[in-house]
Write a protein that holds these residues in place. Sequence first.
Motif, PDB file in Angstrom:
ATOM      1  N   TYR A  48      33.945  31.486  41.791  1.00  0.00           N
ATOM      2  CA  TYR A  48      34.659  32.409  42.680  1.00  0.00           C
ATOM      3  C   TYR A  48      33.960  33.765  42.698  1.00  0.00           C
ATOM      4  O   TYR A  48      33.765  34.370  43.752  1.00  0.00           O
ATOM      5  CB  TYR A  48      36.106  32.579  42.224  1.00  0.00           C
ATOM      6  CG  TYR A  48      36.849  33.649  43.001  1.00  0.00           C
ATOM      7  CD1 TYR A  48      37.451  33.346  44.218  1.00  0.00           C
ATOM      8  CD2 TYR A  48      36.912  34.960  42.531  1.00  0.00           C
ATOM      9  CE1 TYR A  48      38.106  34.334  44.946  1.00  0.00           C
ATOM     10  CE2 TYR A  48      37.556  35.946  43.253  1.00  0.00           C
ATOM     11  CZ  TYR A  48      38.153  35.625  44.452  1.00  0.00           C
ATOM     12  OH  TYR A  48      38.793  36.607  45.179  1.00  0.00           O
ATOM     13  N   VAL A  49      33.584  34.252  41.517  1.00  0.00           N
ATOM     14  CA  VAL A  49      32.908  35.547  41.406  1.00  0.00           C
ATOM     15  C   VAL A  49      31.582  35.524  42.150  1.00  0.00           C
ATOM     16  O   VAL A  49      31.233  36.476  42.867  1.00  0.00           O
ATOM     17  CB  VAL A  49      32.707  35.929  39.929  1.00  0.00           C
ATOM     18  CG1 VAL A  49      31.842  37.180  39.811  1.00  0.00           C
ATOM     19  CG2 VAL A  49      34.049  36.136  39.243  1.00  0.00           C
ATOM     20  N   HIS A  50      30.819  34.436  42.008  1.00  0.00           N
ATOM     21  CA  HIS A  50      29.529  34.337  42.693  1.00  0.00           C
ATOM     22  C   HIS A  50      29.708  34.303  44.205  1.00  0.00           C
ATOM     23  O   HIS A  50      28.948  34.936  44.949  1.00  0.00           O
ATOM     24  CB  HIS A  50      28.769  33.101  42.226  1.00  0.00           C
ATOM     25  CG  HIS A  50      28.196  33.231  40.850  1.00  0.00           C
ATOM     26  ND1 HIS A  50      27.318  34.224  40.498  1.00  0.00           N
ATOM     27  CD2 HIS A  50      28.374  32.483  39.729  1.00  0.00           C
ATOM     28  CE1 HIS A  50      26.972  34.107  39.231  1.00  0.00           C
ATOM     29  NE2 HIS A  50      27.598  33.044  38.738  1.00  0.00           N
ATOM     30  N   ARG A  51      30.714  33.576  44.667  1.00  0.00           N
ATOM     31  CA  ARG A  51      30.963  33.516  46.111  1.00  0.00           C
ATOM     32  C   ARG A  51      31.348  34.891  46.652  1.00  0.00           C
ATOM     33  O   ARG A  51      30.761  35.382  47.628  1.00  0.00           O
ATOM     34  CB  ARG A  51      32.087  32.524  46.413  1.00  0.00           C
ATOM     35  CG  ARG A  51      31.753  31.064  46.211  1.00  0.00           C
ATOM     36  CD  ARG A  51      32.974  30.223  46.558  1.00  0.00           C
ATOM     37  NE  ARG A  51      32.769  28.798  46.394  1.00  0.00           N
ATOM     38  CZ  ARG A  51      33.697  27.886  46.689  1.00  0.00           C
ATOM     39  NH1 ARG A  51      34.875  28.275  47.140  1.00  0.00           N
ATOM     40  NH2 ARG A  51      33.453  26.602  46.528  1.00  0.00           N
ATOM     41  N   ALA A  52      32.362  35.498  46.035  1.00  0.00           N
ATOM     42  CA  ALA A  52      32.840  36.799  46.497  1.00  0.00           C
ATOM     43  C   ALA A  52      31.777  37.873  46.348  1.00  0.00           C
ATOM     44  O   ALA A  52      31.776  38.872  47.084  1.00  0.00           O
ATOM     45  CB  ALA A  52      34.103  37.188  45.727  1.00  0.00           C
ATOM     46  N   GLY A  53      30.850  37.681  45.412  1.00  0.00           N
ATOM     47  CA  GLY A  53      29.810  38.665  45.165  1.00  0.00           C
ATOM     48  C   GLY A  53      28.772  38.780  46.257  1.00  0.00           C
ATOM     49  O   GLY A  53      27.902  39.655  46.194  1.00  0.00           O
ATOM     50  N   ARG A  54      28.855  37.921  47.280  1.00  0.00           N
ATOM     51  CA  ARG A  54      27.917  38.021  48.401  1.00  0.00           C
ATOM     52  C   ARG A  54      28.253  39.207  49.295  1.00  0.00           C
ATOM     53  O   ARG A  54      27.439  39.599  50.144  1.00  0.00           O
ATOM     54  CB  ARG A  54      27.939  36.740  49.251  1.00  0.00           C
ATOM     55  CG  ARG A  54      27.464  35.481  48.559  1.00  0.00           C
ATOM     56  CD  ARG A  54      26.014  35.568  48.119  1.00  0.00           C
ATOM     57  NE  ARG A  54      25.882  36.121  46.775  1.00  0.00           N
ATOM     58  CZ  ARG A  54      24.753  36.580  46.263  1.00  0.00           C
ATOM     59  NH1 ARG A  54      23.649  36.585  46.969  1.00  0.00           N
ATOM     60  NH2 ARG A  54      24.718  37.050  45.033  1.00  0.00           N
ATOM     61  N   THR A  55      29.461  39.780  49.163  1.00  0.00           N
ATOM     62  CA  THR A  55      29.856  40.931  49.963  1.00  0.00           C
ATOM     63  C   THR A  55      30.002  42.153  49.063  1.00  0.00           C
ATOM     64  O   THR A  55      29.984  42.046  47.840  1.00  0.00           O
ATOM     65  CB  THR A  55      31.178  40.662  50.715  1.00  0.00           C
ATOM     66  OG1 THR A  55      31.451  41.748  51.598  1.00  0.00           O
ATOM     67  CG2 THR A  55      32.328  40.504  49.748  1.00  0.00           C
TER      68      THR A  55
END
Length: 260
Positions: A48-55
């Motif tokens: 989840y952190v890696h996904r959200a970290g794209r923004t």
Amino acid sequence: MERVEVFKQFSSACSGVLLCTDVAARGLDLPQVSWIVQFTAPMSVAEYVHRAGRTARAGHSGHSLLLLGPHETAFIPELNRHRLDLEPLHLTPLLSVLLKDDRYRGRGNYYSQTSEKAREQEIKERATVLQTEFENFVHSDPQRISGAKKALQAFLRAYTTYPSHLKHIFHIRHLHLGHMAKSFGLRDAPRGLGNVARSSKNRLNKKGKTGNASQWSKEQGAKKRWSGSHRDSELLCSEFSSGLESKTKKNRTKSQPAES
């Protein structure tokens, strides 16, 4: 090479939407991404952190949206335990944007009324119109129907791969296959979906067969209950509703919180 070209085009575009898997969750430099929409829940908090970290990178602002089904909201405390606080967005306010476009107007005369109940009914009818147009688009082409069926089957197989400590949240027996079919633009749940779920579960059980005998026996008992014809007939029923109707007490389960 084709994927590299798509990445270059998206990176250089002034605006756009990139549909991708977790392959883009890390290691890619995507500048000024304003929104990350997660259509399926991640397999772990780290994902989840890696996904959200794209923004919200390099001093820019951004937003992350995670879509969860009613029975999947138990994943939120899992995120909270890692100091990730999510702000809930309820479905009805999001769908209220349909009130701005009369192409989705329902058959009732609720739009001229001011009561909250009438407004909610109008939103539900408009959402049903939108769902119908989506289904008509999919069913207007045999290739689209075939693609939707394959996508649904792939989703169900992936759903069985959640780690054991999240199985109480993300278990295929919690899914309503009729509603899932409609989310892919299908009017009916294709035949054999129960077999897809069972075959995936069988593979997982065989991998874990080396565990203690009592646990294996419990898993086999659960498998037997899942394999019943009554269960299949219940899950593989045709669905013609929007899926927005409030659940009655008869349809509620312990894993699904009652709607207020």
